[in-house]
Structures are given as structure tokens and as C-alpha cells.
Design a protein around this motif. Structure first.
Motif: not given
Length: 425
Positions: A71, A254, A256-258, A260-263, A303, A306
């Protein structure tokens, strides 16, 4: 294998008219000091800082990212070479920042190739140059036919530089030795390139142009977050319904958020084409989603709930995004002749004459003046049109002083006495 210690720049070698050295290409496969170890400890970082501070002359700097795998655009390896200090490969992931390296290079000119690509990720590490030389931009201004690092190295030094690891996953640990060799070679001859380009630009009378460009890049603010970045989803132009557009936004956010969390790179989670396809199909369940283009295969199933939830949230929205956003840019030039014939005459005349000036200077037209700057000026010229008002308008739109000196007289005359439009067939 050939290292730069085996190859000396031969000032007596014959040169072509454009400044290139005519010689048989030699493969550059080994750094002159061998492949450095990667610095990933604080004592090692302090040794690197001490060595670089004790070096002489400018420092060649480069950074490797992993944007296709991780990310964001952060650096996963920083390479620095300075005369008397050797080459240092630093793992920025091992540290909270590289301010100690920045301090060791205080007052030192940095040499980068395509600096605008690397300066943001270096700034994230606390590294900002006090002076800059961009070999890629210098090559453009000098009118070289190819400006990639490998091409410029061949042009000036007669060395063939391999580029097979440019798109590698630089977040991998440990980094394979062939990758480290490649990374070290990227800064191996930047100092020599700087000297060759400086000499050529001086011969062409364009060194002052280049120095002004470098300083503008160095002092320009870092790019901020884009407004509505989801609107850059590839294929979004095919969406003609506001509810579907809201679905693109929901899926993009959604993802983008995932990511970022998972890099991880967003495109590895869900390609843009799948987002657009789902927005058009608007599936209501997981089975329906998995029948949509881009969601096939076992990897899509974990996923899928989601993405369905994101689609359902878009279906419930009362406030929908507009299909288009306000745009201050003028319309595409192909429409100007009908909508604003005088503007079309101004643009056609000025564009052709600026192009001729760039040709005489042996540089790309866009480096003499950004096409968008000329379009905006032609569509809404200053009133009255005078040399002073045109200069002020160019300066307001970010043109460099050297660009203003060259182009403002051309533009002023073209705007005051534009040529007729070509006759329509």
C-alpha cells in the motif's frame, strides 16, 4: 563481470554532434566496491551517516518502492553513493526515520534520476536535499532522444545498465543479492552522468534553465491528497448513473481501507475493472457477485460478503455524487473553433510558434511550456494583452522565469495578431 573500476571515462574518445561518446557498449554488472550489505541496525546507520558526512562532492541518491505489491508509495530501500564514502544501501523499514542521513548530507547536492518520483518517499523518511541535480530532466532539456537511466548511461558513458529488477517487490526480506547489485548500480555512475550532462547543457547554453528547474522541483510542496480520488478508477467514464457511481465510490473506499490495513496494493485485492462491472450489475447477493466479471475464482469468495455489503450501502444512499464535478479547465481544443473562434486562433498560432522555439532549443515542447498553461492562457487571455500582462499570467500559472523569458514575447505577438483558422473541408 565488469565494474566501473574497469572503465574510465575517456575524454579523448570521439564525440558525436549531440555530445554522446562513440564507443562499444560495455556491460556494467558489478559495483566498483562490490555489493554492499543492507543497513538495518542503528549502529550501521550511524556508520553510514559518518561515512557520508566525510565524503566529498555530490551524492547519488535513489529509492526503491513496492507500489505494485504494498500500500502506498513508501521507500523500501534507499541507495546513496558519495565519493570517498562508497555506496550504502539502507532499509528504511528498520528505522523510524532517516533524519541522521539527511543531516550527514547537509549542504550536499543530491543527484537523482527522475527526482519527482523519489522525493516524496524520501521526504517521508525525513530526507530533503539542500541542492538537487535531476539527470532525467537534464537529459530532456539537453534534447537526448531517450531519457531513461539506462539510455542516458549508454549515451554518455558507453555502459549498458541492466534494468530487469525495476518492477520487483522491494518489500521482500531478505532482498536477493542480484537485486542489491542492481540497486547499487543505480547510483554507481550518477556523478559521472551529472558531469557529462552539465558539460552538454553548458555547450547548449541551457545550464541555467536546468538549474532553475531543479530548484523549482526541490522547493515545490509535496503533493497533497487528491480530491475524490475514487473518480480516477479506470473505466469510470462508462458509468452514466449516479447510483452506480455511488457504488463505485463505496467499493473503492472499502478496497482502500482494506488495502491500507493489510498493507497491500489495492489492485491486488480488487481490480478497477471488477469495481466498474459490479457497479453496473449491482448484485444483491454473494452468488450474484461471483457471477460478475472480475469476481470469478476461489480467491474472490473470502471477501465477497465485504463487497456485497458495500454495494448494499450504496443502494441505500439518499445523497448521490454528481456524475461530473466542476472543472475550471477550458474545453478540449477540438471544440474551440465553434465555441470560441478567437481563442482557437490564439491557441493554434501560439502553439505552433512555441513548438518551433522548442525545436530550435532542441527540447520537448512540454519542457519549454506546459501545454495546459498555454491552453488556459489562450482561452482566457489577460486584458489588455501586453508583454507585461502575459508575463504575469505565465508566472501566475507556475511557469519558470526562463520559460517566461523565452515564450512570453512569442505568445504576446501570437495573441495580438493570430493567424486565421484553416478552412473547413
Amino acid at each position: 563481470m565488469t565494474s566501473t573500476s574497469d572503465f574510465k571515462y575517456d575524454d579523448a574518445a570521439p564525440e558525436s554532434a549531440d555530445g554522446s561518446v562513440e564507443r562499444t557498449l560495455v556491460d556494467l554488472t558489478e559495483p566498483r566496491d562490490g555489493v554492499p550489505f543492507v543497513i538495518d541496525t542503528q549502529p550501521g546507520l550511524e556508520r553510514a551517516a559518518e561515512a557520508l558526512a566525510a565524503g566529498t562532492g555530490p551524492a547519488g541518491v535513489d529509492a526503491e518502492r513496492a507500489s505494485g505489491f504494498r500500500y502506498g508509495q513508501r521507500a523500501f530501500l534507499v541507495q546513496i553513493r558519495r565519493e570517498g564514502a562508497g555506496t550504502w544501501l539502507i532499509d528504511p523499514e528498520a528505522f523510524s526515520g532517516l533524519e541522521i542521513i539527511n543531516e550527514s548530507l547537509s549542504g550536499v547536492e543530491w543527484i537523482l534520476h527522475a527526482a519527482m518520483q523519489d522525493l516524496p518517499c524520501l521526504a517521508e523518511q525525513g530526507m530533503r536535499p539542500d541542492a538537487l541535480f535531476d539527470t532525467e530532466l537534464a537529459a530532456r532539456l539537453a534534447g537526448l532522444p531517450k531519457v531513461g537511466l539506462a539510455a542516458v548511461v549508454e549515451h554518455f558513458l558507453g555502459l549498458r545498465l541492466a534494468k530487469e529488477h525495476s518492477a520487483a517487490d522491494w518489500s521482500k526480506r531478505p532482498l536477493p543479492e542480484p537485486w542489491l547489485r542492481y540497486a547499487a548500480l543505480d547510483v554507481e555512475v550518477l556523478d559521472e552522468l551529472r558531469d557529462g550532462l552539465t558539460e552538454l547543457l553548458e555547450q547548449q547554453g541551457k545550464l541555467d534553465f536546468a538549474l532553475e528547474e531543479f530548484e523549482a522541483i526541490r522547493t515545490s510542496p509535496l503533493p497533497g491528497p487528491r480530491e475524490d480520488p475514487w473518480r480516477r478508477t479506470s473505466g469510470i467514464h462508462s458509468i452514466r448513473d449516479r447510483r452506480q457511481l455511488a457504488t463505485v465510490r463505496a467499493l473503492w473506499e472499502e478496497r482502500e481501507n482494506l488495502a491500507q490495513r493489510r498493507d497491500t496494493a489495492p489492485g491486488k485485492l480488487l481490480p478497477d475493472a471488477a469495481i466498474v462491472a459490479a457497479a453496473k450489475a449491482m448484485p444483491s447477493s454473494v452468488p450474484e457477485l461471483l457471477k460478475t466479471h472480475g469476481f470469478a475464482g476461489r480467491a474472490a469468495k473470502p471477501e465477497a460478503p465485504r463487497w456485497v455489503t458495500a454495494i448494499q450501502s450504496a443502494k441505500k444512499l439518499r445523497s448521490l455524487p454528481p456524475l461530473t464535478v466542476p472543472n475550471t479547465a477550458p474545453p478540449p481544443p477540438r471544440f474551440w473553433a465553434d465555441r470560441n473562434p478567437e481563442a482557437a486562433r490564439r491557441l493554434n498560432t501560439a502553439r505552433a510558434r512555441v513548438g518551433l522555439a522548442a525545436e530550435k532549443l532542441n527540447m520537448p515542447t512540454e519542457n519549454l511550456l506546459q501545454p495546459d498553461t498555454l491552453r488556459r492562457l489562450a482561452w482566457t487571455p489577460p486584458e489588455p494583452i501586453t508583454p507585461e500582462s502575459v508575463e504575469a499570467a505565465l508566472r501566475e500559472r507556475g511557469a519558470r522565469e526562463w520559460q517566461i523569458r523565452v515564450t512570453s514575447p512569442i505568445i504576446t505577438v501570437a495573441f495580438l495578431d493570430p493567424e486565421p483558422l484553416p478552412e473547413k473541408d
